[in-house]
Scaffold this motif. Structure first.
Motif, short mmCIF file in Angstrom:
data_model
loop_
_atom_site.label_atom_id
_atom_site.label_comp_id
_atom_site.label_asym_id
_atom_site.label_seq_id
_atom_site.Cartn_x
_atom_site.Cartn_y
_atom_site.Cartn_z
N ARG A 246 -16.97 -6.72 23.19
CA ARG A 246 -16.89 -5.46 23.95
C ARG A 246 -16.85 -5.75 25.45
O ARG A 246 -16.13 -5.10 26.20
N LEU A 247 -17.66 -6.74 25.87
CA LEU A 247 -17.68 -7.08 27.29
C LEU A 247 -16.33 -7.65 27.73
O LEU A 247 -15.85 -7.34 28.82
N THR A 248 -15.71 -8.46 26.89
CA THR A 248 -14.39 -9.00 27.22
C THR A 248 -13.36 -7.89 27.35
O THR A 248 -12.54 -7.88 28.30
N GLU A 249 -13.38 -6.93 26.43
CA GLU A 249 -12.46 -5.79 26.53
C GLU A 249 -12.66 -5.04 27.85
O GLU A 249 -11.70 -4.66 28.52
N LEU A 250 -13.93 -4.84 28.21
CA LEU A 250 -14.24 -4.11 29.44
C LEU A 250 -13.78 -4.88 30.67
O LEU A 250 -13.12 -4.32 31.56
N THR A 251 -14.10 -6.17 30.74
CA THR A 251 -13.73 -6.95 31.93
C THR A 251 -12.21 -7.11 32.02
O THR A 251 -11.66 -7.13 33.12
N ASP A 252 -11.52 -7.19 30.89
CA ASP A 252 -10.05 -7.26 30.92
C ASP A 252 -9.47 -5.97 31.50
O ASP A 252 -8.52 -6.01 32.30
N LEU A 253 -10.03 -4.84 31.11
CA LEU A 253 -9.55 -3.56 31.62
C LEU A 253 -9.83 -3.44 33.12
O LEU A 253 -8.97 -3.01 33.90
N LEU A 254 -11.03 -3.86 33.54
CA LEU A 254 -11.37 -3.81 34.96
C LEU A 254 -10.48 -4.75 35.76
O LEU A 254 -10.07 -4.43 36.89
N THR A 255 -10.17 -5.90 35.20
CA THR A 255 -9.27 -6.85 35.88
C THR A 255 -7.91 -6.21 36.09
O THR A 255 -7.32 -6.31 37.18
N ALA A 256 -7.40 -5.54 35.06
CA ALA A 256 -6.09 -4.88 35.17
C ALA A 256 -6.11 -3.79 36.24
O ALA A 256 -5.13 -3.60 36.98
N LEU A 257 -7.23 -3.06 36.33
CA LEU A 257 -7.32 -1.98 37.33
C LEU A 257 -7.45 -2.52 38.75
O LEU A 257 -6.96 -1.91 39.70
N LEU A 258 -8.12 -3.66 38.90
CA LEU A 258 -8.40 -4.18 40.24
C LEU A 258 -7.37 -5.18 40.74
O LEU A 258 -7.38 -5.52 41.92
N ASP A 259 -6.51 -5.68 39.86
CA ASP A 259 -5.50 -6.64 40.32
C ASP A 259 -4.64 -6.01 41.40
O ASP A 259 -4.22 -4.85 41.28
N PRO A 260 -4.34 -6.79 42.46
CA PRO A 260 -3.45 -6.24 43.50
C PRO A 260 -2.09 -5.88 42.90
O PRO A 260 -1.57 -6.59 42.04
N GLY A 261 -1.54 -4.80 43.34
CA GLY A 261 -0.26 -4.34 42.83
C GLY A 261 -0.19 -2.83 42.86
O GLY A 261 -0.98 -2.16 43.52
N TRP A 262 0.77 -2.28 42.12
CA TRP A 262 0.98 -0.83 42.20
C TRP A 262 -0.17 -0.05 41.60
O TRP A 262 -0.46 1.06 42.04
N VAL A 263 -0.88 -0.63 40.60
CA VAL A 263 -2.01 0.10 40.01
C VAL A 263 -3.11 0.28 41.06
O VAL A 263 -3.65 1.38 41.22
N SER A 264 -3.42 -0.79 41.78
CA SER A 264 -4.47 -0.66 42.80
C SER A 264 -4.01 0.21 43.96
O SER A 264 -4.83 0.82 44.64
N GLN A 265 -2.69 0.30 44.20
CA GLN A 265 -2.20 1.21 45.23
C GLN A 265 -2.45 2.67 44.83
O GLN A 265 -2.83 3.49 45.66
N VAL A 266 -2.25 2.96 43.55
CA VAL A 266 -2.56 4.32 43.06
C VAL A 266 -4.06 4.54 43.10
O VAL A 266 -4.54 5.61 43.51
N LEU A 267 -4.82 3.52 42.71
CA LEU A 267 -6.28 3.63 42.71
C LEU A 267 -6.82 3.85 44.12
O LEU A 267 -7.79 4.58 44.31
N ALA A 268 -6.18 3.25 45.12
CA ALA A 268 -6.63 3.40 46.51
C ALA A 268 -6.57 4.85 46.96
O ALA A 268 -7.28 5.24 47.90
N GLN A 269 -5.76 5.68 46.31
CA GLN A 269 -5.66 7.10 46.66
C GLN A 269 -6.67 7.95 45.90
O GLN A 269 -6.65 9.17 46.00
N ASP A 270 -7.55 7.31 45.12
CA ASP A 270 -8.51 8.03 44.29
C ASP A 270 -9.93 7.58 44.63
O ASP A 270 -10.47 6.66 44.02
N PRO A 271 -10.57 8.22 45.64
CA PRO A 271 -11.91 7.80 46.05
C PRO A 271 -12.93 7.86 44.91
O PRO A 271 -13.81 7.00 44.81
N GLU A 272 -12.81 8.86 44.04
CA GLU A 272 -13.75 8.96 42.93
C GLU A 272 -13.56 7.81 41.95
O GLU A 272 -14.52 7.30 41.38
N GLY A 273 -12.31 7.40 41.75
CA GLY A 273 -12.04 6.27 40.88
C GLY A 273 -12.61 4.99 41.45
O GLY A 273 -13.20 4.17 40.73
N ILE A 274 -12.45 4.79 42.77
CA ILE A 274 -13.03 3.61 43.41
C ILE A 274 -14.54 3.63 43.26
O ILE A 274 -15.16 2.60 42.97
#
Length: 199
Positions: free
Chosen positions: A96-124
Motif C-alpha cells: 500500500r505504501l508503494t502504491e501511495l509513494t508511486d502516486l505521489l511521485t507522479a504528482l510531484l514530478d516536474p512537468g505538465w502535471v505539476s504545472q496544473v498542480l501549481a494552480q491548485d493551492p488546496e492540492g499543494i
C-alpha cells in the motif's frame, strides 16, 4: 539607520507632494502674490501638501510562488522516501505504501502535471500535509505500536491500522489526481468549443 530614514523621507510621497506645493508657493512669491509673508506661504503649502499626500503603502510580504513551494515539497518528499527505505513493513502495508509513494511521485514530478498542480493551492496543501505529516506519523506510530504489541500479545495488529491509514491517504491522493485530470479535460473541452464556435 538615521541616514536611511532621511533618504526614505526624501523619496516619500509626503515629501514629494509637499515639495510640489512648496514650488507653487515659490511661484506665488515670484509673481508678487505672497508678499512679505512668502516664507510662511511656502512652508504652509509644503505642510498642506505633505498632510494631503496619500500614506505610504507597505510592500506586500514576499511569499514563495507555487512552483517554489512544489520544489520544497519535492525535497521533503525525497527525505521521506529516504526515511521509508529504513523501515521494515509487513508485505500488505509495504504494498500500500508503494502504491501511495508511486502516486505521489507522479504528482510531484516536474512537468505538465505539476504545472496544473501549481494552480491548485488546496492540492499543494493536501500533498504537503501527506508528505510532511500524515505518512511519517502513520509509519512512526506503527513502528512504536508494533514494539508495544510484543508486551501485550492478542491485541489488534498495528499493521491493520497502518494499512487503513495508507488506504485513506491513497484515496485522498487519487482524488487529487482525478480533480487535476478533470481540470485538463475541461480545458480541452473549452478549446474544442472555441474552435467549433470560431468556424
Amino acid at each position: 539607520m538615521a541616514t536611511n530614514k532621511v533618504l526614505g523621507y526624501l523619496e516619500s510621497r509626503k515629501n514629494l507632494t509637499g515639495s510640489a506645493c512648496g514650488i507653487v508657493g515659490l511661484a506665488l512669491t515670484f509673481t508678487g502674490m505672497a508678499g512679505p509673508y512668502w516664507p510662511a506661504v511656502v512652508a504652509g503649502l509644503y505642510g498642506a501638501g505633505a498632510l494631503l499626500a496619500p500614506p505610504e503603502r507597505p510592500p506586500l510580504p514576499d511569499f514563495p510562488d507555487p512552483s517554489a513551494q512544489l520544489d520544497e515539497l519535492r525535497d521533503d518528499f525525497g527525505k521521506l522516501r529516504a526515511y521509508l527505505t529504513d523501515i521494515e513493513l509487513p508485505p500488505a502495508a509495504a504494498g500500500r505504501l508503494t502504491e501511495l509513494t508511486d502516486l505521489l511521485t507522479a504528482l510531484l514530478d516536474p512537468g505538465w502535471v505539476s504545472q496544473v498542480l501549481a494552480q491548485d493551492p488546496e492540492g499543494i496543501h493536501a500533498l504537503s500535509r501527506a508528505v510532511r505529516q500524515d505518512i511519517p506519523e502513520a509509519v512512526d506510530t506503527f513502528v512504536r505500536t508494533r514494539w508495544w504489541t510484543r508486551l501485550a500479545p492478542g491485541v489488534e495488529p498495528p499493521e491493520r491500522h497502518l494499512e487503513r491509514q495508507l488506504a485513506v491517504l491513497h484515496s485522498e491522493a487519487q482524488t487529487l489526481a482525478t480533480s487535476l485530470h478533470e481540470v485538463e479535460a475541461r480545458r480541452q473541452e473549452s478549446h474544442t468549443r472555441y474552435l467549433e464556435d470560431r468556424s
